[in-house]
Enzyme design. Structure first.
Site, PDB file in Angstrom:
ATOM      1  N   GLU A   1      -7.216  -5.674   1.561  1.00  0.00           N
ATOM      2  CA  GLU A   1      -6.355  -6.817   1.554  1.00  0.00           C
ATOM      3  C   GLU A   1      -6.159  -7.616   0.232  1.00  0.00           C
ATOM      4  OE1 GLU A   1      -8.660  -8.856   0.601  1.00  0.00           O
ATOM      5  OE2 GLU A   1      -8.803 -10.535   2.042  1.00  0.00           O
ATOM      6  N   TRP A   2      -6.667  -6.753  -0.780  1.00  0.00           N
ATOM      7  CA  TRP A   2      -6.140  -7.414  -2.286  1.00  0.00           C
ATOM      8  C   TRP A   2      -6.907  -8.543  -2.800  1.00  0.00           C
ATOM      9  CZ3 TRP A   2      -1.192  -7.420   0.936  1.00  0.00           C
ATOM     10  CH2 TRP A   2      -0.692  -6.318   0.969  1.00  0.00           C
ATOM     11  N   GLY A   3      -8.132  -8.777  -2.130  1.00  0.00           N
ATOM     12  CA  GLY A   3      -8.767  -9.815  -2.553  1.00  0.00           C
ATOM     13  C   GLY A   3      -8.212 -11.299  -2.252  1.00  0.00           C
TER      14      GLY A   3
ATOM     15  N   ASP B   1      -4.951  -0.972   4.933  1.00  0.00           N
ATOM     16  CA  ASP B   1      -4.027  -1.986   4.266  1.00  0.00           C
ATOM     17  C   ASP B   1      -3.588  -3.295   5.017  1.00  0.00           C
ATOM     18  OD1 ASP B   1      -2.787  -2.589   1.982  1.00  0.00           O
ATOM     19  OD2 ASP B   1      -1.739  -0.744   1.973  1.00  0.00           O
TER      20      ASP B   1
ATOM     21  N   ASP C   1      -2.668  -4.105  -6.829  1.00  0.00           N
ATOM     22  CA  ASP C   1      -2.531  -2.518  -7.069  1.00  0.00           C
ATOM     23  C   ASP C   1      -2.558  -2.312  -8.547  1.00  0.00           C
ATOM     24  OD1 ASP C   1      -2.011  -2.388  -4.404  1.00  0.00           O
ATOM     25  OD2 ASP C   1      -0.206  -1.429  -4.570  1.00  0.00           O
TER      26      ASP C   1
HETATM   27  C1  GLA Z   1      -0.507  -0.786  -1.091  1.00  0.00           C
HETATM   28  C2  GLA Z   1      -2.061  -0.710  -1.457  1.00  0.00           C
HETATM   29  C3  GLA Z   1      -2.269   0.391  -2.097  1.00  0.00           C
HETATM   30  C4  GLA Z   1      -1.324   1.669  -1.523  1.00  0.00           C
HETATM   31  C5  GLA Z   1       0.121   1.166  -1.190  1.00  0.00           C
HETATM   32  C6  GLA Z   1       0.937   2.434  -0.336  1.00  0.00           C
HETATM   33  O1  GLA Z   1      -0.031  -1.585  -1.959  1.00  0.00           O
HETATM   34  O2  GLA Z   1      -2.864  -1.887  -2.035  1.00  0.00           O
HETATM   35  O3  GLA Z   1      -3.211   0.838  -2.680  1.00  0.00           O
HETATM   36  O4  GLA Z   1      -2.167   2.269  -0.564  1.00  0.00           O
HETATM   37  O5  GLA Z   1       0.116   0.330  -0.380  1.00  0.00           O
HETATM   38  O6  GLA Z   1       1.932   1.965   0.184  1.00  0.00           O
END
Ligand code: GLA
Length: 425
Positions: A216-218, A165, A238
């Site tokens: 890293e969410w893009g 993450d 998410d």
């Molecule tokens: C981030 C990730 C999620 C999950 C949470 C857990 O938000 O993007 O997929 O793993 O952390 O805390």
């Protein structure tokens, strides 16, 4: 920690960072960057289960064992879901005296190696979660400064999959720390590339095949460089168990199709199927769309209490075969209509042997009649008859000369596999 708060914070954080990210020049991979991957790993999109969507911070060893048992008993494992992945909160608040990570003593009292062994004995594989920064999103010890130690620990424990993450990464490092880490003057995107590659290299150095999932969410156009670090990368914030969130994540993947392929996949986040926030029609749409995208299929529900409908959606072999097709090409949109977000979209995905998967998606509020023409799929032509199978009703038929038409329910999908040929069964 409540998941909703956390998700909301994550969304705002992600949004502000994505906006910042737009203004920054994205790091480009150096030409001929070495693929930092185990050859032969994740040649098709990873399939399994992850604890976060259903259990969030409440995962424990009983849940993990019970899920592993249920994955086998329910047929999920046979259908291809082989990774059992613990997400956040599996670890203790402190590292041990040698600086190694340790399991949360209360919730994983038998430790991680025992759990990994249990999972392996069932013929499944085992994954964990960590974070590239100083602390995980939930405040547990991050890997920053410990990449090699942590990679070695995971390998010694029998870990097969690591989700890494991006919370609490020190992006504004100053000398001497930035000198020491070779990150002086680097922009956030370059730091992301460097850190993920370092962890990828640390995992490779263990000689244990560990699927490496970048999370890293893009933010920093990870699709440009992700394959030089690992096997899959999140392209979005998410997911939540809502139609709006699921469709935002899934339908936004069109422009990223070129970056995905065997060993390196775009990841629009995990499945919500069976979690209760959407209808079964909507869950069929997630399953179909994720498979058209060659996305990782990580179930996120309580596998021990699946309804027959949930099970039928997650275990639809014909749809899974589209996701897992050996060609490994991510589908793309070939047609759309209606105001944004498009009411209706048609996506196609080439499959091995010249067949094509097609999804007719109705995002609108009313049932709609939709048509795909064979020429749009590169099929048919004067002398070539076309066959198709409806992947949700399992009916096969000879197509008419022009194409296929059907009524698609609101928020639903018709998914077909079509091919040139006279033998339609
Ligand atoms: C981030 C990730 C999620 C999950 C949470 C857990 O938000 O993007 O997929 O793993 O952390 O805390």
């Amino acid at each position: 920690m409540r998941k909703t708060n956390h998700a909301f914070r994550g969304f705002i954080f992600g949004l502000s960072l994505s906006l910042t990210g737009l203004a920054l020049a994205a790091p480009r991979p150096p030409r001929q960057a070495p693929a930092n991957q185990n050859p032969g790993l994740a040649l098709t999109p990873p399939m399994g289960w992850n604890s976060w969507n259903h259990y969030a911070g409440r995962v424990n060893q009983r849940v993990a064992r019970q899920t592993a048992d249920a994955m086998v008993a329910s047929g999920m494992a046979k259908a291809g879901y082989i990774y059992l992945n613990l997400d956040a909160t599996w670890m203790a608040r402190q590292r041990d005296a040698q600086g190694r990570l340790q399991a949360n003593p209360r919730r994983f009292s038998q430790g991680i190696p025992a759990l990994a062994a249990y999972v392996h004995k069932l013929g499944l594989k085992f994954g964990v979660y960590e974070d590239a920064g100083l602390r995980t999103c939930a405040g547990y010890p991050g890997s920053f400064g410990h990449y090699r130690t942590d990679a070695a620990t995971f390998a010694a424990w029998g870990v097969d999959y690591l989700k890494f993450d991006w919370c609490n990464v020190p992006l504004r490092m100053t000398p001497p720390m930035s000198w020491h880490l070779g990150l002086n003057g680097k922009r956030p995107g370059q730091i992301a590339l460097q850190l993920y590659r370092r962890m990828g290299a640390a995992l490779l150095a263990t000689h244990r095949p560990i699927v490496f999932s970048l999370c890293e969410w893009g933010l920093y156009r990870v699709w440009h460089w992700g394959q030089t670090a690992g096997n899959l990368w999140r392209t979005t914030g998410d997911i939540r168990d809502t139609w709006a969130s699921m469709t935002r994540n899934g339908f936004s993947q069109n422009r990223l199709a070129a970056y995905s392929g065997p060993g390196h996949w775009n990841d629009p986040d995990m499945l919500e199927i069976g979690n209760g926030g959407m209808s079964n029609t909507e869950y069929r749409t997630q399953m179909s769309l994720w498979s058209m995208l060659a996305a990782p299929l990580l179930a996120g529900n309580d596998v021990s209490k699946m309804t027959p409908a949930t099970r039928a959606i997650l275990e639809n072999r014909a749809v899974i075969a589209v996701d897992q097709d050996a060609l490994g090409v991510q589908g793309h949109r070939i047609w759309r209509a209606g105001r944004a977000p498009n009411d209706r979209e048609i996506w196609s995905k080439p499959l091995t042997g010249g067949a094509v998967a097609v999804g007719l998606f109705n995002r609108g509020p009313k049932a709609a009649s939709m048509t795909v023409r064979w020429w749009q799929l590169g099929l048919g032509g004067k002398k070539a008859p076309v066959c198709y199978t409806n992947l949700w009703t399992h009916q096969s038929a000879a197509g008419n000369a022009h194409g296929f038409s059907g009524t698609v329910p609101s928020h639903g999908v018709i998914m077909l596999r079509a091919w040139n040929g006279a033998n339609c069964h």
